[in-house]
Enzyme design. Structure first.
Site, PDB file in Angstrom:
ATOM      1  N   SER A 238       0.800  -1.397   0.118  1.00  0.00           N
ATOM      2  CA  SER A 238      -0.188   0.199  -0.022  1.00  0.00           C
ATOM      3  C   SER A 238       0.933   1.163  -0.144  1.00  0.00           C
ATOM      4  O   SER A 238       2.089   1.445  -0.715  1.00  0.00           O
ATOM      5  CB  SER A 238      -1.195  -0.081   1.182  1.00  0.00           C
ATOM      6  OG  SER A 238      -1.852   1.103   1.509  1.00  0.00           O
ATOM      7  N   ASP A 456      -9.038  -4.168  -5.446  1.00  0.00           N
ATOM      8  CA  ASP A 456      -8.276  -3.653  -4.228  1.00  0.00           C
ATOM      9  C   ASP A 456      -9.232  -2.666  -3.805  1.00  0.00           C
ATOM     10  O   ASP A 456      -9.758  -1.341  -4.601  1.00  0.00           O
ATOM     11  CB  ASP A 456      -6.858  -3.377  -4.313  1.00  0.00           C
ATOM     12  CG  ASP A 456      -6.190  -2.775  -3.302  1.00  0.00           C
ATOM     13  OD1 ASP A 456      -6.873  -1.977  -2.138  1.00  0.00           O
ATOM     14  OD2 ASP A 456      -5.224  -3.516  -2.975  1.00  0.00           O
ATOM     15  N   HIS A 486      -7.885  -5.780  -0.059  1.00  0.00           N
ATOM     16  CA  HIS A 486      -6.436  -4.780  -0.069  1.00  0.00           C
ATOM     17  C   HIS A 486      -5.029  -5.837   0.256  1.00  0.00           C
ATOM     18  O   HIS A 486      -4.255  -5.694   0.907  1.00  0.00           O
ATOM     19  CB  HIS A 486      -6.266  -3.780   1.499  1.00  0.00           C
ATOM     20  CG  HIS A 486      -5.511  -2.955   0.901  1.00  0.00           C
ATOM     21  ND1 HIS A 486      -5.193  -1.831   0.086  1.00  0.00           N
ATOM     22  CD2 HIS A 486      -4.786  -2.441   1.698  1.00  0.00           C
ATOM     23  CE1 HIS A 486      -3.928  -1.187   0.154  1.00  0.00           C
ATOM     24  NE2 HIS A 486      -4.251  -0.603   1.116  1.00  0.00           N
TER      25      HIS A 486
END
Length: 517
Positions: A238, A456, A486
């Site tokens: 991320s 996602d 995610h």
């Protein structure tokens, strides 16, 4: 502003529900600007992403870390060790004042050790020290050959962590309407944002201008040297993908094996990130609604109607607190990070529709790092301090209001919130932002594996292609997983896990554009 609707680009949030670990939406960027903030505070020279680091003194590069058992009530046992590395407060003055950077590691469990593998789990503002032990089971194959290492970036947790408000003020600010409907609500929203920034300035002091992504990327290369590694082996998730891209740009010759999973779009500015997240969360919600047999358009409108009712009259909960519209939306967001958590969302929405906000409030509290005693963690404080130092763009309320139709077209459920968030997040911030978007070009670097997930919610998969292109031809190698949640690694795809493990353990680079379905 205790908590705007900016959902974290971090793996930790998803792990709260799935039980793999513990832990709004923004991912910051990094290029350079010497402009001054409205307060007159100038951007630090250390924030120039393209300026070379001064020669580092041996007192930094040759420092010996003192590893020992981790301390604290929630400290992991077993083979986990903690240490503190000294880094310059200001990277343009490496001989000057030092700060402590907290690290955690577990040594390789097998033979033929390859070195250290650094992990950043996102945010910005996520604690690697608290997350790494929980994530280790997913990385068990990597653990055989690598020391697993993570850290709390500067301004986070045990590394000079910043708290901008006390618990009482945070809870009080939860009543602020994050989608203002009139002039009075807008004034309250922006006044609260300015007050939060002033609290951060008081709490952080000199550190406020030295917690950028660029600063942390330089800390990473110091870690590499102190840990004794010739090149950097890194797993960024991320926001950690942005940090990895900035590292590759600054130190292309030091890139070893880098994996970037759940990829932040490096071409997006602050408004672009918000639109990306509106798209990603709406996609995830549509997929969730389809899984329950609902038409996504009708299901979304049903949720919009619920949120409007809550906006007019917050729901009661078993705790005695009220579920506001902003808390309700945060509660809806959390289960979207993991497909396994979708049944929890079904139950929470049903309860809210019947007039009980308890389940959504519990989910919002988990996301906001609020425990049963009413104590809040500092993740969102650190996130905001870092991202507002990174981001140059400061959209005004008028500019955002003009963009709201586009936000709402992208997402009828999340667009309004994420649009207004861009006006409040860094409103009247004490220091200027550094860049519009990060520079990630890394000519001459070894191949970097970039992993995108089509489902996602927080970092839409389009960002993976843009990151791969930004890193440069022959450097960025894209791997796509047609999945949900995610992040891709450790999420149930044998294809993804095998490809990533082969790259990190054997140096096998897959064909660019490989798809795992």
């Amino acid at each position: 502003m205790s908590r705007v609707v900016r959902w974290s680009a971090t793996v930790a949030a998803a792990l709260l529900i799935t039980g793999c670990g513990s832990g709004s939406a923004h991912s910051s960027d990094s290029s350079a600007d010497d402009s001054k903030g409205h307060s007159g505070a100038s951007a630090s020279a250390s924030r120039d992403a393209d300026s070379p680091s001064p020669e580092l003194p041996a007192s930094l590069t040759a420092q010996k870390l003192t590893w020992s058992s981790c301390k604290g009530a929630s400290a992991p046992g077993g083979d986990w060790q903690c240490a503190t590395m000294k880094a310059p407060l200001d990277w343009s003055r490496p001989d000057g004042e030092r700060i402590g950077v907290a690290l955690i590691r577990s040594k390789a469990t097998g033979g033929n050790r390859m070195g250290s593998l650094l992990f950043n789990f996102g945010g910005p503002g996520g604690s690697g020290v608290s997350t790494m032990p929980s994530y280790a089971s997913l990385a068990s194959q990597l653990h055989k050959r690598y020391d697993l290492v993570s850290w709390d970036p500067r301004g986070v947790g045990a590394s000079e962590g910043i708290r901008c408000r006390d618990d009482k003020a945070i809870q009080a600010a939860e009543t602020i309407d994050a989608t203002p409907d009139d002039a009075a609500e807008l004034k309250a929203y922006l006044d609260d944002a300015a007050d939060f920034g002033q609290g951060c300035a008081r709490a952080a002091g000199k550190l406020l201008t030295h917690v950028s992504t660029t600063d942390t990327a330089r800390d990473m290369d110091l870690m590499r040297q102190v840990l004794g590694d010739r090149t950097m082996h890194y797993f960024g998730i991320s926001y950690g993908t942005e940090l990895g891209g900035v590292y590759a740009h600054l130190f292309p010759e030091k890139v070893g094996r880098l994996v970037l999973d759940a990829v932040v779009d490096p071409t997006a500015d602050s408004l672009g990130h918000a639109k990306n997240q509106a798209l990603g969360f709406q996609r995830a919600l549509d997929d969730y609604l389809k899984s329950t047999g609902q038409d996504p358009k009708r299901g979304s409108q049903k949720i919009v109607s619920l949120l409007k009712r809550i906006d007019a009259k917050p729901l009661p909960t078993s705790s005695g607190r009220k579920l506001t519209q902003t808390l309700a939306l945060t509660g809806i967001v959390l289960p979207l990070y993991s497909k396994e958590s979708w049944p929890i969302l079904t139950s929470a929405l049903a309860s809210a529709q019947s007039g009980d906000g308890s389940e959504l409030l519990r989910l919002a509290d988990e996301y906001n790092d609020r425990d049963a005693t009413g104590h809040y963690g500092t993740t969102t404080h650190s996130q905001r301090v870092i991202s507002c130092l990174d981001d140059r763009q400061r959209p005004t309320a008028a500019e955002v209001k003009a963009q709201l139709p586009e936000f709402e077209k992208i997402s009828p459920v999340f667009g309004d919130f994420l649009g207004w968030d861009t006006a409040g997040w860094c409103h009247d911030w004490p220091v200027a932002g550094e860049f519009d978007h990060p520079e990630v070009s890394a000519p001459g670097a070894a191949p970097v594996l970039v992993v995108g997930n089509t489902g996602d919610p927080a970092t839409p998969y389009e960002g993976a292609r843009r990151m791969a292109e930004g890193l440069g031809q022959g450097v960025g190698v894209e791997l796509t997983w047609k999945g949900e949640g995610h992040g891709a690694y450790g999420s149930g795809s044998t294809c993804v896990d095998t490809t990533v493990n082969a790259y990190l353990l054997k140096g096998t680079v897959p064909k660019d554009g490989k798809v795992c379905s």
